[in-house]
Design a protein around this motif. Structure first.
Motif, PDB file in Angstrom:
ATOM      1  N   GLN A 150       0.841  -1.185   0.000  1.00 43.93           N
ATOM      2  CA  GLN A 150       0.000   0.000   0.000  1.00 43.93           C
ATOM      3  C   GLN A 150       0.886   1.248   0.000  1.00 43.93           C
ATOM      4  O   GLN A 150       2.111   1.151   0.134  1.00 43.93           O
ATOM      5  CB  GLN A 150      -0.924  -0.009   1.225  1.00 43.93           C
ATOM      6  N   GLU A 151       0.278   2.402  -0.159  1.00 33.87           N
ATOM      7  CA  GLU A 151       1.023   3.652  -0.144  1.00 33.87           C
ATOM      8  C   GLU A 151       1.858   3.762   1.131  1.00 33.87           C
ATOM      9  O   GLU A 151       1.362   3.527   2.235  1.00 33.87           O
ATOM     10  CB  GLU A 151       0.063   4.841  -0.247  1.00 33.87           C
ATOM     11  N   GLY A 152       3.129   4.084   0.957  1.00 35.51           N
ATOM     12  CA  GLY A 152       4.027   4.225   2.089  1.00 35.51           C
ATOM     13  C   GLY A 152       4.770   2.955   2.455  1.00 35.51           C
ATOM     14  O   GLY A 152       5.681   2.984   3.286  1.00 35.51           O
ATOM     15  N   ASP A 153       4.415   1.819   1.839  1.00 34.44           N
ATOM     16  CA  ASP A 153       5.133   0.570   2.103  1.00 34.44           C
ATOM     17  C   ASP A 153       6.434   0.537   1.306  1.00 34.44           C
ATOM     18  O   ASP A 153       6.560   1.179   0.257  1.00 34.44           O
ATOM     19  CB  ASP A 153       4.275  -0.638   1.704  1.00 34.44           C
ATOM     20  N   TYR A 154       7.390  -0.256   1.789  1.00 31.02           N
ATOM     21  CA  TYR A 154       8.659  -0.400   1.082  1.00 31.02           C
ATOM     22  C   TYR A 154       9.196  -1.803   1.285  1.00 31.02           C
ATOM     23  O   TYR A 154       8.826  -2.508   2.234  1.00 31.02           O
ATOM     24  CB  TYR A 154       9.675   0.645   1.545  1.00 31.02           C
ATOM     25  N   CYS A 155      10.067  -2.218   0.362  1.00 29.26           N
ATOM     26  CA  CYS A 155      10.613  -3.567   0.427  1.00 29.26           C
ATOM     27  C   CYS A 155      11.894  -3.642  -0.400  1.00 29.26           C
ATOM     28  O   CYS A 155      12.262  -2.697  -1.097  1.00 29.26           O
ATOM     29  CB  CYS A 155       9.598  -4.597  -0.075  1.00 29.26           C
ATOM     30  N   ILE A 156      12.564  -4.796  -0.316  1.00 30.20           N
ATOM     31  CA  ILE A 156      13.698  -5.118  -1.170  1.00 30.20           C
ATOM     32  C   ILE A 156      13.254  -6.183  -2.164  1.00 30.20           C
ATOM     33  O   ILE A 156      12.612  -7.171  -1.794  1.00 30.20           O
ATOM     34  CB  ILE A 156      14.884  -5.675  -0.346  1.00 30.20           C
ATOM     35  N   LEU A 157      13.563  -5.977  -3.435  1.00 34.84           N
ATOM     36  CA  LEU A 157      13.388  -7.024  -4.446  1.00 34.84           C
ATOM     37  C   LEU A 157      14.741  -7.653  -4.692  1.00 34.84           C
ATOM     38  O   LEU A 157      15.715  -6.953  -4.990  1.00 34.84           O
ATOM     39  CB  LEU A 157      12.824  -6.451  -5.751  1.00 34.84           C
ATOM     40  N   LEU A 216      10.397  -4.964   5.135  1.00 37.61           N
ATOM     41  CA  LEU A 216      11.239  -4.314   6.128  1.00 37.61           C
ATOM     42  C   LEU A 216      10.357  -3.704   7.208  1.00 37.61           C
ATOM     43  O   LEU A 216       9.237  -3.262   6.926  1.00 37.61           O
ATOM     44  CB  LEU A 216      12.076  -3.206   5.470  1.00 37.61           C
ATOM     45  N   PRO A 217      10.838  -3.668   8.444  1.00 37.14           N
ATOM     46  CA  PRO A 217      10.028  -3.092   9.519  1.00 37.14           C
ATOM     47  C   PRO A 217       9.877  -1.586   9.353  1.00 37.14           C
ATOM     48  O   PRO A 217      10.706  -0.923   8.726  1.00 37.14           O
ATOM     49  CB  PRO A 217      10.829  -3.433  10.783  1.00 37.14           C
ATOM     50  N   ILE A 229      18.970  -1.606  10.101  1.00 37.35           N
ATOM     51  CA  ILE A 229      17.643  -2.132  10.415  1.00 37.35           C
ATOM     52  C   ILE A 229      17.665  -3.656  10.506  1.00 37.35           C
ATOM     53  O   ILE A 229      17.049  -4.259  11.392  1.00 37.35           O
ATOM     54  CB  ILE A 229      16.632  -1.679   9.338  1.00 37.35           C
ATOM     55  N   ASN A 230      18.369  -4.295   9.561  1.00 38.85           N
ATOM     56  CA  ASN A 230      18.395  -5.764   9.515  1.00 38.85           C
ATOM     57  C   ASN A 230      19.774  -6.223   9.036  1.00 38.85           C
ATOM     58  O   ASN A 230      20.054  -6.241   7.831  1.00 38.85           O
ATOM     59  CB  ASN A 230      17.307  -6.285   8.577  1.00 38.85           C
TER      60      ASN A 230
END
Length: 264
Positions: A46-53, A105-106, A147-148
């Motif tokens: 959703q809007e504001g979410d982020y991740c690593i591909l 990611l948190p 973060i991780n």
């Protein structure tokens, strides 16, 4: 936090709706929503979410606009940059195995602040000024590792894919429309050994098996799930509807459209 003046900026190539991921990406969704798929599971953003591909994975995504807008930030963490980073910041990956193509990611304030910090460098085009690119990428990578720490085992693994179970991999990923060379690479094989192993396991050529597997799946979706041909052909790896319809009729003796009418 608002990002009014940041649009679809990226540091590196954009992600297509379906592709082999050649390098690691950081993805931040500004506007709209997205559903990603990696052959294992679906991921919602959703809007504001982020991740690593993750590099060396197959992905597909469906984007949904918010009104007329779908905006994202993509930052490429390629092997050349990552090796230079290691020279400046030596570290030993802990060896922990991290699974999945989309790594969530948190929630973290540092990420939010980083995204906001891009605004002064962004001038309304598609790219942040090149002079700042590596500086901002290094800042992002330091934040991600803070973060991780397990992400070091992801980012700093520069080897090629190891030889894996071909049958399991193909049954999971047959829907992806990629070349045989890509399939071979991802299973840790040369193209010749891939074809040889494939024939031994499936008793068909890769092309014959992929077509049959995709059409059998189409038959199931149309007959049991009442799906329309136009809704499924791209998800099953067919490049256009006419090719799908021709192959379906050749396999089952009936066009998919006629079949839908008979079973509705």
């Amino acid at each position: 936090m608002k990002f009014n003046n940041i649009h679809s900026c990226h540091l590196g190539p954009e992600i297509s709706p379906e592709q082999f991921v050649p390098e690691h990406f950081f993805l931040f969704l500004l506007k709209g929503s997205m559903v990603g798929y990696d052959g294992h599971r679906h991921y919602q953003m959703q809007e504001g979410d982020y991740c690593i591909l993750r590099k060396n994975h197959l992905v597909r995504y469906t984007k949904y606009k918010n009104g007329e807008q779908f905006e994202k930030i993509i930052i490429t963490l390629d092997a050349v940059f990552l090796k230079k980073f290691l020279e400046r910041h030596p570290m030993e990956p802990n060896g922990k195995v991290v699974d999945g193509a989309f790594l969530s990611l948190p929630e973290d304030k540092l990420i939010r602040n980083f995204i906001q910090s891009l605004e002064p460098y962004y001038h309304g085009g598609e790219q942040i000024d090149e002079i700042f690119a590596d500086v901002k990428r290094e800042e992002l990578l330091l934040i991600l590792l803070k973060i991780n720490a397990d992400l070091a085992s992801v980012f700093f693994n520069f080897g090629t894919p190891e030889k894996i179970d071909l049958e399991e991999f193909m049954n999971r990923n047959f829907r992806f429309n990629i070349s045989l060379e890509r399939f071979a690479f991802l299973t840790g094989r040369s193209l010749s050994s891939f074809k040889r192993d494939f024939q031994t396991i499936f008793r068909l050529t890769p092309g014959q098996w992929l077509t049959k597997k995709r059409l059998d799946e189409a038959y199931f979706l149309i007959s049991d799930q009442a799906r329309k041909p136009v809704e499924i052909y791209l998800d099953l790896g067919f490049e256009d509807l006419s090719h799908f319809s021709f192959a379906f009729k050749k396999q089952f003796g009936l066009s998919p459209g006629s079949f839908v009418k008979q079973t509705s």
